[in-house]
Design a protein around this motif. Structure first.
Motif: not given
Length: 282
Positions: A30-44
Protein backbone atom coordinates in the motif's frame (compact mmCIF):
# COMPACT_ATOMS: atom_id res chain seq x y z
CA UNK A 1 24.04 -3.50 1.56
CA UNK A 2 23.79 -4.86 -2.00
CA UNK A 3 26.70 -3.63 -4.10
CA UNK A 4 26.62 -2.32 -7.66
CA UNK A 5 26.85 -5.68 -9.38
CA UNK A 6 23.61 -6.77 -7.69
CA UNK A 7 21.68 -3.76 -9.02
CA UNK A 8 23.17 -4.21 -12.49
CA UNK A 9 22.07 -7.83 -12.48
CA UNK A 10 18.56 -6.92 -11.29
CA UNK A 11 18.22 -4.34 -14.08
CA UNK A 12 19.09 -7.00 -16.64
CA UNK A 13 16.58 -9.43 -15.16
CA UNK A 14 13.83 -6.81 -15.34
CA UNK A 15 14.63 -5.95 -18.96
CA UNK A 16 14.60 -9.63 -19.91
CA UNK A 17 11.36 -10.37 -18.07
CA UNK A 18 9.25 -7.27 -18.83
CA UNK A 19 10.95 -5.23 -21.54
CA UNK A 20 8.47 -4.08 -24.20
CA UNK A 21 5.47 -5.55 -22.40
CA UNK A 22 2.40 -3.91 -20.86
CA UNK A 23 3.04 -4.43 -17.16
CA UNK A 24 0.66 -4.50 -14.24
CA UNK A 25 2.08 -2.39 -11.43
CA UNK A 26 0.72 -2.60 -7.90
CA UNK A 27 1.68 -2.06 -4.28
CA UNK A 28 0.32 -4.93 -2.15
CA UNK A 29 1.72 -3.26 0.96
CA UNK A 30 0.00 0.00 0.00
CA UNK A 31 2.86 2.47 0.51
CA UNK A 32 3.44 2.90 -3.24
CA UNK A 33 -0.19 2.47 -4.30
CA UNK A 34 -0.91 5.98 -5.59
CA UNK A 35 2.21 6.10 -7.78
CA UNK A 36 1.76 2.50 -8.91
CA UNK A 37 -1.69 3.39 -10.26
CA UNK A 38 -0.11 6.03 -12.52
CA UNK A 39 1.95 3.44 -14.43
CA UNK A 40 -0.27 0.39 -14.05
CA UNK A 41 -0.65 -1.24 -17.47
CA UNK A 42 2.02 0.90 -19.14
CA UNK A 43 4.73 -0.65 -21.31
CA UNK A 44 7.99 -1.20 -19.45
CA UNK A 45 10.64 0.28 -21.72
CA UNK A 46 13.79 -0.68 -19.83
CA UNK A 47 15.78 -0.70 -16.62
CA UNK A 48 19.22 0.59 -15.72
CA UNK A 49 21.40 0.78 -12.65
CA UNK A 50 23.78 3.50 -11.54
CA UNK A 51 25.81 2.53 -8.53
CA UNK A 52 23.29 1.36 -5.95
CA UNK A 53 20.33 3.05 -7.65
CA UNK A 54 17.86 1.38 -10.02
CA UNK A 55 15.59 3.10 -12.54
CA UNK A 56 12.74 1.24 -14.24
CA UNK A 57 11.41 3.18 -17.24
CA UNK A 58 7.79 3.16 -18.40
CA UNK A 59 6.21 4.85 -21.39
CA UNK A 60 5.20 8.45 -20.79
CA UNK A 61 8.57 9.54 -19.33
CA UNK A 62 7.87 7.91 -15.98
CA UNK A 63 10.44 5.97 -13.99
CA UNK A 64 10.35 3.99 -10.77
CA UNK A 65 13.46 4.86 -8.74
CA UNK A 66 14.60 2.19 -6.28
CA UNK A 67 17.39 2.07 -3.71
CA UNK A 68 17.53 -1.23 -1.84
CA UNK A 69 19.35 0.08 1.23
CA UNK A 70 20.64 -2.49 3.69
CA UNK A 71 17.97 -5.17 3.46
CA UNK A 72 16.06 -4.53 0.24
CA UNK A 73 15.40 -7.28 -2.28
CA UNK A 74 13.88 -7.34 -5.76
CA UNK A 75 13.17 -10.87 -6.98
CA UNK A 76 12.02 -11.71 -10.51
CA UNK A 77 10.37 -14.96 -11.63
CA UNK A 78 9.38 -15.97 -15.18
CA UNK A 79 7.78 -18.88 -17.03
CA UNK A 80 4.98 -19.41 -14.52
CA UNK A 81 1.45 -20.72 -15.04
CA UNK A 82 0.22 -18.95 -11.90
CA UNK A 83 1.51 -15.97 -9.90
CA UNK A 84 1.44 -16.52 -6.13
CA UNK A 85 -0.19 -14.13 -3.74
CA UNK A 86 2.23 -11.58 -2.23
CA UNK A 87 4.04 -12.73 0.90
CA UNK A 88 5.26 -10.22 3.46
CA UNK A 89 5.67 -6.47 2.95
CA UNK A 90 5.75 -6.23 -0.85
CA UNK A 91 6.19 -2.53 -1.69
CA UNK A 92 6.03 -3.00 -5.45
CA UNK A 93 4.85 -5.83 -7.70
CA UNK A 94 5.34 -6.00 -11.47
CA UNK A 95 3.44 -8.60 -13.46
CA UNK A 96 3.18 -9.38 -17.18
CA UNK A 97 2.24 -12.13 -19.61
CA UNK A 98 5.07 -13.43 -21.79
CA UNK A 99 5.16 -16.03 -24.56
CA UNK A 100 6.59 -18.55 -22.09
CA UNK A 101 4.06 -17.81 -19.36
CA UNK A 102 3.58 -15.29 -16.58
CA UNK A 103 6.29 -13.18 -14.98
CA UNK A 104 6.34 -11.18 -11.76
CA UNK A 105 8.81 -9.23 -9.64
CA UNK A 106 8.42 -8.30 -5.97
CA UNK A 107 10.25 -5.50 -4.15
CA UNK A 108 10.66 -5.66 -0.39
CA UNK A 109 12.58 -3.64 2.18
CA UNK A 110 13.80 -0.83 -0.09
CA UNK A 111 14.61 2.55 1.43
CA UNK A 112 13.54 4.34 -1.77
CA UNK A 113 10.67 3.45 -4.09
CA UNK A 114 9.33 6.51 -5.87
CA UNK A 115 7.92 7.57 -9.21
CA UNK A 116 10.14 10.18 -10.86
CA UNK A 117 10.62 11.97 -14.17
CA UNK A 118 13.79 11.95 -16.32
CA UNK A 119 14.96 15.24 -14.83
CA UNK A 120 14.98 13.72 -11.34
CA UNK A 121 16.89 10.68 -12.62
CA UNK A 122 19.45 12.97 -14.23
CA UNK A 123 19.96 14.82 -10.95
CA UNK A 124 20.55 11.54 -9.10
CA UNK A 125 23.07 10.44 -11.73
CA UNK A 126 24.84 13.80 -11.63
CA UNK A 127 25.42 13.37 -7.89
CA UNK A 128 27.13 9.99 -8.29
CA UNK A 129 30.71 9.15 -9.08
CA UNK A 130 31.56 6.90 -12.04
CA UNK A 131 30.17 3.36 -11.95
CA UNK A 132 32.68 0.71 -13.13
CA UNK A 133 29.83 -1.24 -14.74
CA UNK A 134 28.51 1.58 -16.92
CA UNK A 135 29.82 2.14 -20.43
CA UNK A 136 29.59 5.91 -19.95
CA UNK A 137 31.77 5.88 -16.81
CA UNK A 138 34.59 8.44 -16.61
CA UNK A 139 37.14 7.18 -14.06
CA UNK A 140 39.05 10.46 -14.21
CA UNK A 141 36.14 12.12 -12.40
CA UNK A 142 36.85 9.91 -9.38
CA UNK A 143 40.59 10.42 -9.67
CA UNK A 144 40.28 14.22 -9.58
CA UNK A 145 38.53 13.95 -6.21
CA UNK A 146 40.86 11.29 -4.82
CA UNK A 147 44.08 13.08 -5.77
CA UNK A 148 43.03 16.21 -3.87
CA UNK A 149 41.65 14.54 -0.74
CA UNK A 150 43.30 13.96 2.61
CA UNK A 151 40.62 11.41 3.50
CA UNK A 152 41.68 7.76 3.65
CA UNK A 153 41.33 5.90 0.38
CA UNK A 154 39.21 3.36 2.28
CA UNK A 155 36.64 6.09 2.95
CA UNK A 156 36.82 7.56 -0.54
CA UNK A 157 36.09 4.25 -2.23
CA UNK A 158 32.81 3.95 -0.28
CA UNK A 159 31.75 7.54 -0.97
CA UNK A 160 29.14 7.20 -3.70
CA UNK A 161 29.81 10.78 -4.80
CA UNK A 162 33.37 9.69 -5.60
CA UNK A 163 32.78 6.17 -6.92
CA UNK A 164 29.37 4.60 -7.47
CA UNK A 165 28.50 0.97 -6.78
CA UNK A 166 31.48 -0.09 -4.67
CA UNK A 167 30.54 -1.40 -1.23
CA UNK A 168 32.44 -2.79 1.73
CA UNK A 169 33.38 -6.10 0.10
CA UNK A 170 34.83 -4.67 -3.11
CA UNK A 171 36.47 -1.85 -1.12
CA UNK A 172 38.35 -4.27 1.11
CA UNK A 173 39.27 -6.64 -1.69
CA UNK A 174 40.50 -4.20 -4.31
CA UNK A 175 42.75 -2.48 -1.74
CA UNK A 176 44.21 -5.84 -0.78
CA UNK A 177 44.76 -6.88 -4.39
CA UNK A 178 46.76 -3.68 -4.95
CA UNK A 179 48.64 -3.77 -1.62
CA UNK A 180 47.24 -0.41 -0.47
CA UNK A 181 46.52 0.25 3.20
CA UNK A 182 42.93 1.46 3.66
CA UNK A 183 43.99 4.43 5.82
CA UNK A 184 46.38 5.82 3.22
CA UNK A 185 45.39 9.40 2.28
CA UNK A 186 43.85 9.60 -1.17
CA UNK A 187 46.15 12.41 -2.28
CA UNK A 188 49.23 10.21 -1.79
CA UNK A 189 48.16 7.71 -4.46
CA UNK A 190 49.74 7.79 -7.91
CA UNK A 191 47.54 7.94 -10.97
CA UNK A 192 48.87 4.55 -12.10
CA UNK A 193 47.72 2.99 -8.83
CA UNK A 194 44.26 4.46 -9.25
CA UNK A 195 43.99 3.32 -12.88
CA UNK A 196 45.02 -0.21 -11.91
CA UNK A 197 42.37 -0.31 -9.16
CA UNK A 198 39.71 1.05 -11.52
CA UNK A 199 40.53 -1.53 -14.20
CA UNK A 200 40.39 -4.24 -11.54
CA UNK A 201 37.00 -3.04 -10.28
CA UNK A 202 35.63 -3.12 -13.83
CA UNK A 203 36.64 -6.78 -14.11
CA UNK A 204 35.60 -7.78 -10.58
CA UNK A 205 32.14 -6.21 -10.74
CA UNK A 206 31.50 -7.70 -14.19
CA UNK A 207 32.43 -11.10 -12.77
CA UNK A 208 30.05 -10.45 -9.87
CA UNK A 209 27.24 -9.82 -12.36
CA UNK A 210 28.06 -13.03 -14.21
CA UNK A 211 28.33 -15.25 -11.13
CA UNK A 212 25.78 -13.57 -8.88
CA UNK A 213 28.31 -13.47 -6.02
CA UNK A 214 31.61 -11.78 -5.16
CA UNK A 215 34.77 -13.76 -5.88
CA UNK A 216 38.04 -11.83 -5.66
CA UNK A 217 40.85 -14.37 -5.16
CA UNK A 218 43.25 -15.03 -8.00
CA UNK A 219 43.50 -18.56 -9.48
CA UNK A 220 46.51 -19.48 -7.34
CA UNK A 221 44.56 -18.71 -4.14
CA UNK A 222 41.35 -20.66 -4.78
CA UNK A 223 40.49 -23.53 -2.41
CA UNK A 224 41.38 -26.04 -5.14
CA UNK A 225 44.78 -24.49 -5.81
CA UNK A 226 45.69 -24.15 -2.12
CA UNK A 227 44.11 -27.38 -0.89
CA UNK A 228 42.02 -25.51 1.69
CA UNK A 229 38.31 -25.74 2.55
CA UNK A 230 35.96 -23.34 0.71
CA UNK A 231 34.90 -20.23 2.56
CA UNK A 232 31.77 -20.57 4.68
CA UNK A 233 29.96 -17.25 4.98
CA UNK A 234 26.48 -15.88 4.38
CA UNK A 235 27.95 -13.41 1.89
CA UNK A 236 29.42 -16.25 -0.19
CA UNK A 237 32.37 -16.06 -2.54
CA UNK A 238 36.11 -16.45 -2.08
CA UNK A 239 37.78 -13.34 -0.67
CA UNK A 240 41.14 -12.32 0.75
CA UNK A 241 40.27 -10.15 3.78
CA UNK A 242 36.57 -9.25 3.97
CA UNK A 243 35.10 -10.64 7.21
CA UNK A 244 38.22 -12.75 7.79
CA UNK A 245 39.36 -10.96 10.95
CA UNK A 246 42.00 -12.97 12.81
CA UNK A 247 42.31 -15.58 10.08
CA UNK A 248 45.62 -16.06 8.27
CA UNK A 249 46.15 -14.11 5.07
CA UNK A 250 45.98 -16.40 2.06
CA UNK A 251 49.17 -14.80 0.70
CA UNK A 252 51.52 -14.09 3.62
CA UNK A 253 49.93 -15.86 6.59
CA UNK A 254 49.63 -12.78 8.83
CA UNK A 255 46.36 -12.39 10.75
CA UNK A 256 43.78 -10.22 8.99
CA UNK A 257 42.88 -7.09 10.94
CA UNK A 258 39.77 -4.95 11.23
CA UNK A 259 39.04 -1.41 12.33
CA UNK A 260 36.07 0.93 12.06
CA UNK A 261 36.24 3.85 9.65
CA UNK A 262 33.33 6.27 9.26
CA UNK A 263 30.90 3.73 10.68
CA UNK A 264 31.97 0.78 8.49
CA UNK A 265 34.42 -2.02 9.21
CA UNK A 266 37.73 -2.07 7.39
CA UNK A 267 39.53 -5.35 6.71
CA UNK A 268 43.18 -5.59 5.67
CA UNK A 269 46.38 -7.59 5.99
CA UNK A 270 49.22 -5.82 7.82
CA UNK A 271 51.78 -7.83 5.87
CA UNK A 272 50.47 -7.33 2.35
CA UNK A 273 49.13 -3.81 2.97
CA UNK A 274 51.75 -2.00 5.04
CA UNK A 275 51.08 1.45 6.46
CA UNK A 276 51.91 4.27 4.08
CA UNK A 277 54.89 6.38 5.09
CA UNK A 278 55.42 9.60 3.17
CA UNK A 279 58.90 10.27 1.83
CA UNK A 280 58.31 13.99 2.13
CA UNK A 281 60.77 15.84 4.34
CA UNK A 282 59.13 16.78 7.62
Amino acid sequence: MPEGHTLFRIAGELRDAFGGLPTAVSSPQGRFAADAALVDGAVLLGAESAGKHLFVAFEGDRLVHVHLGLIGQLDTRTGLTDVPLPVGQVRLRLQARRPDGLAYADLRGAIICELVDPARRDRVLAGLGPDPLREDAEPDRAWQRIRRSARPIGALLLDQKVLAGVGNVYRAEVLFRHRIHPLRPGRTLRVGQWQAMWDDLVLLLAEGVRLGRIDTVRPEHTPEAMGRPPRRDDHGGEVYVYRRTGQPCLVCGRAVRTEELEGRNLFWCPGCQPKFRSRAVQ
